[in-house]
Design a protein around this motif. Sequence first.
Motif, mmCIF file in Angstrom:
data_model
loop_
_atom_site.group_PDB
_atom_site.id
_atom_site.type_symbol
_atom_site.label_atom_id
_atom_site.label_comp_id
_atom_site.label_asym_id
_atom_site.label_seq_id
_atom_site.Cartn_x
_atom_site.Cartn_y
_atom_site.Cartn_z
ATOM 1 N N VAL A 39 0.828 -1.205 0.000
ATOM 2 C CA VAL A 39 0.000 0.000 0.000
ATOM 3 C C VAL A 39 0.862 1.255 0.000
ATOM 4 C CG1 VAL A 39 -1.977 -1.121 1.101
ATOM 5 C CG2 VAL A 39 -0.191 -0.085 2.526
ATOM 6 N N ARG A 40 2.117 1.104 0.317
ATOM 7 C CA ARG A 40 3.029 2.251 0.287
ATOM 8 C C ARG A 40 4.394 1.742 -0.142
ATOM 9 N NH1 ARG A 40 4.372 6.458 5.272
ATOM 10 N NH2 ARG A 40 5.551 7.969 4.000
ATOM 11 N N ASN A 41 4.900 2.354 -1.199
ATOM 12 C CA ASN A 41 6.124 1.854 -1.820
ATOM 13 C C ASN A 41 7.289 2.811 -1.547
ATOM 14 O OD1 ASN A 41 7.940 0.453 -3.360
ATOM 15 N ND2 ASN A 41 7.221 1.268 -5.324
ATOM 16 N N ASP A 42 8.460 2.213 -1.374
ATOM 17 C CA ASP A 42 9.713 2.972 -1.233
ATOM 18 C C ASP A 42 9.588 4.064 -0.178
ATOM 19 O OD1 ASP A 42 12.314 3.569 -1.643
ATOM 20 O OD2 ASP A 42 12.045 4.558 -3.583
ATOM 21 N N ILE A 43 9.396 3.675 1.052
ATOM 22 C CA ILE A 43 9.283 4.620 2.167
ATOM 23 C C ILE A 43 10.663 5.200 2.440
ATOM 24 C CG2 ILE A 43 8.645 4.882 4.579
ATOM 25 C CD1 ILE A 43 6.790 2.475 4.222
ATOM 26 N N PRO A 44 10.815 6.517 2.453
ATOM 27 C CA PRO A 44 12.121 7.136 2.655
ATOM 28 C C PRO A 44 12.569 7.020 4.111
ATOM 29 C CG PRO A 44 10.443 8.824 2.546
ATOM 30 C CD PRO A 44 9.746 7.523 2.241
ATOM 31 N N PRO A 45 13.842 7.302 4.403
ATOM 32 C CA PRO A 45 14.331 7.265 5.786
ATOM 33 C C PRO A 45 13.603 8.288 6.659
ATOM 34 C CG PRO A 45 16.169 7.267 4.238
ATOM 35 C CD PRO A 45 14.940 7.555 3.428
ATOM 36 N N GLY A 46 13.415 7.931 7.935
ATOM 37 C CA GLY A 46 12.766 8.827 8.880
ATOM 38 C C GLY A 46 11.760 8.090 9.747
ATOM 39 N N LEU A 47 10.962 8.882 10.505
ATOM 40 C CA LEU A 47 9.938 8.343 11.399
ATOM 41 C C LEU A 47 8.598 8.347 10.670
ATOM 42 C CD1 LEU A 47 9.156 7.394 14.269
ATOM 43 C CD2 LEU A 47 8.745 9.823 14.831
ATOM 44 N N HIS A 48 7.882 7.215 10.720
ATOM 45 C CA HIS A 48 6.629 7.071 9.982
ATOM 46 C C HIS A 48 5.581 6.405 10.885
ATOM 47 C CE1 HIS A 48 8.739 8.089 6.245
ATOM 48 N NE2 HIS A 48 9.724 7.300 6.721
ATOM 49 N N VAL A 49 4.327 6.467 10.398
ATOM 50 C CA VAL A 49 3.194 5.937 11.166
ATOM 51 C C VAL A 49 2.521 4.834 10.359
ATOM 52 C CG1 VAL A 49 0.990 6.481 12.266
ATOM 53 C CG2 VAL A 49 2.837 8.173 12.272
ATOM 54 N N LYS A 50 2.040 3.819 11.075
ATOM 55 C CA LYS A 50 1.304 2.723 10.452
ATOM 56 C C LYS A 50 0.137 2.341 11.348
ATOM 57 C CE LYS A 50 3.835 -1.065 12.617
ATOM 58 N NZ LYS A 50 4.527 -2.351 12.425
ATOM 59 N N ILE A 51 -0.788 1.575 10.792
ATOM 60 C CA ILE A 51 -1.926 1.076 11.572
ATOM 61 C C ILE A 51 -1.529 -0.263 12.163
ATOM 62 C CG2 ILE A 51 -4.342 0.373 11.495
ATOM 63 C CD1 ILE A 51 -4.679 2.154 9.058
ATOM 64 N N PRO A 52 -1.528 -0.367 13.489
ATOM 65 C CA PRO A 52 -1.127 -1.637 14.107
ATOM 66 C C PRO A 52 -2.011 -2.775 13.632
ATOM 67 C CG PRO A 52 -1.258 0.111 15.738
ATOM 68 C CD PRO A 52 -1.855 0.677 14.484
ATOM 69 N N VAL A 53 -1.433 -3.945 13.530
ATOM 70 C CA VAL A 53 -2.083 -5.191 13.142
ATOM 71 C C VAL A 53 -2.445 -5.190 11.653
ATOM 72 C CG1 VAL A 53 -3.951 -6.818 13.560
ATOM 73 C CG2 VAL A 53 -2.986 -5.517 15.482
ATOM 74 N N VAL A 54 -3.018 -4.081 11.177
ATOM 75 C CA VAL A 54 -3.454 -4.010 9.775
ATOM 76 C C VAL A 54 -2.256 -3.882 8.841
ATOM 77 C CG1 VAL A 54 -4.808 -2.706 8.085
ATOM 78 C CG2 VAL A 54 -5.673 -3.034 10.429
ATOM 79 N N ASN A 55 -1.341 -2.986 9.203
ATOM 80 C CA ASN A 55 -0.185 -2.730 8.342
ATOM 81 C C ASN A 55 1.050 -3.489 8.838
ATOM 82 O OD1 ASN A 55 -1.323 0.639 8.143
ATOM 83 N ND2 ASN A 55 -1.536 -0.912 6.553
ATOM 84 N N GLU A 56 1.856 -3.914 7.859
ATOM 85 C CA GLU A 56 3.141 -4.555 8.155
ATOM 86 C C GLU A 56 4.221 -3.848 7.339
ATOM 87 O OE1 GLU A 56 5.474 -8.839 7.589
ATOM 88 O OE2 GLU A 56 3.395 -8.583 6.923
ATOM 89 N N VAL A 57 5.348 -3.568 7.967
ATOM 90 C CA VAL A 57 6.447 -2.863 7.308
ATOM 91 C C VAL A 57 7.598 -3.836 7.091
ATOM 92 C CG1 VAL A 57 8.128 -0.995 7.473
ATOM 93 C CG2 VAL A 57 5.788 -0.653 8.303
ATOM 94 N N ARG A 58 8.078 -3.906 5.840
ATOM 95 C CA ARG A 58 9.241 -4.743 5.504
ATOM 96 C C ARG A 58 10.391 -3.822 5.117
ATOM 97 N NH1 ARG A 58 8.321 -10.011 3.951
ATOM 98 N NH2 ARG A 58 10.597 -10.057 3.895
ATOM 99 N N LYS A 59 11.530 -4.012 5.775
ATOM 100 C CA LYS A 59 12.700 -3.186 5.528
ATOM 101 C C LYS A 59 13.777 -4.026 4.817
ATOM 102 C CE LYS A 59 11.868 -0.610 9.804
ATOM 103 N NZ LYS A 59 12.421 -0.218 11.135
ATOM 104 N N PHE A 60 14.514 -3.324 3.952
ATOM 105 C CA PHE A 60 15.558 -3.997 3.183
ATOM 106 C C PHE A 60 16.826 -3.145 3.186
ATOM 107 C CE2 PHE A 60 11.412 -4.862 1.268
ATOM 108 C CZ PHE A 60 11.325 -6.225 1.487
#
Length: 290
Positions: A39-60
């Motif tokens: 739902v969100r592509n190429d998130i830049p460096p920094g502090l961000h917000v997500k919806i717990p349980v619903v959203n999952e963040v994968r870092k590479f």
Amino acid sequence: MKSYIAIGLVALALLIAASSLFVVRETERAVMLQFGEIVRNDIPPGLHVKIPVVNEVRKFDARIQTEDSNPARFLTLEQKALEVDSYAKWRIVDVGQFYVSTRGNAGTAGVLLAQRINDGLRDQIGARDLQEVVAGERDQLMLDLTAELNMDSADELGIEVIDVRVKRIDLPDEVRVSVYERMSTERNREAQELRSRGEELAIGIRADAERQAVIYEAEAYRDAERIRGEGDAQATAIYAGAYNRDPEFFAFTRSLSAYRETFQNKGDVLLLDPDSEYFKYLKEVDSGEP
């Protein structure tokens, strides 16, 4: 009782806030998933917000990575087999496509890239002969392969190939001896050609030196004869001048020189008429005439 409830609410709020916030470092790239879809592509460096349980963040890892391929065998243009050991430097440029193509697995990306590198090496080496692959066009081969890999790697894998390098190129054991013999024969031929050229130049240099020596010797002989002739002419002129001043005295001195040369060796014997002109001045001395 109320204080415990307040503490629980605060703790719950902190837990929700902690689950809602995430940090992407400078060396990372990230995507946000919602039930497995991006739902969100190429998130830049920094502090961000997500919806717990619903959203999952994968870092590479966004830094340059190395894929060290296993040695493989390829054929050159003249069908000579080579064992090539190579490696590649790559990094993620489209994190969304990288996740879709590899499910976020860097190992899968390395395997796919290694296959593409082997296919590219097969094409590039197959279009060149052994000399070009080993030395003549080795750098150009790597540049062409890198450009070829980058034509579709970003669109299909989400990565950029920065550089491809060959660590080692070996000949298989079954052809190594024959190739070395051919290389030795070629080097001997080149050496013989260089020797022939050198001998040709040496013959020309020696011939030129001999020609110049003959010329210098002839010129020296000519100059010596000219100087000798000039000396003889001057001597003759001096004798003629002395004779013209006092012919009688000149004849007398010449006779004395002749006597000295004739009677130098006591063993010499001359048979002459006593009245000969040769004894003219001796007779005059004996008779007391001037």
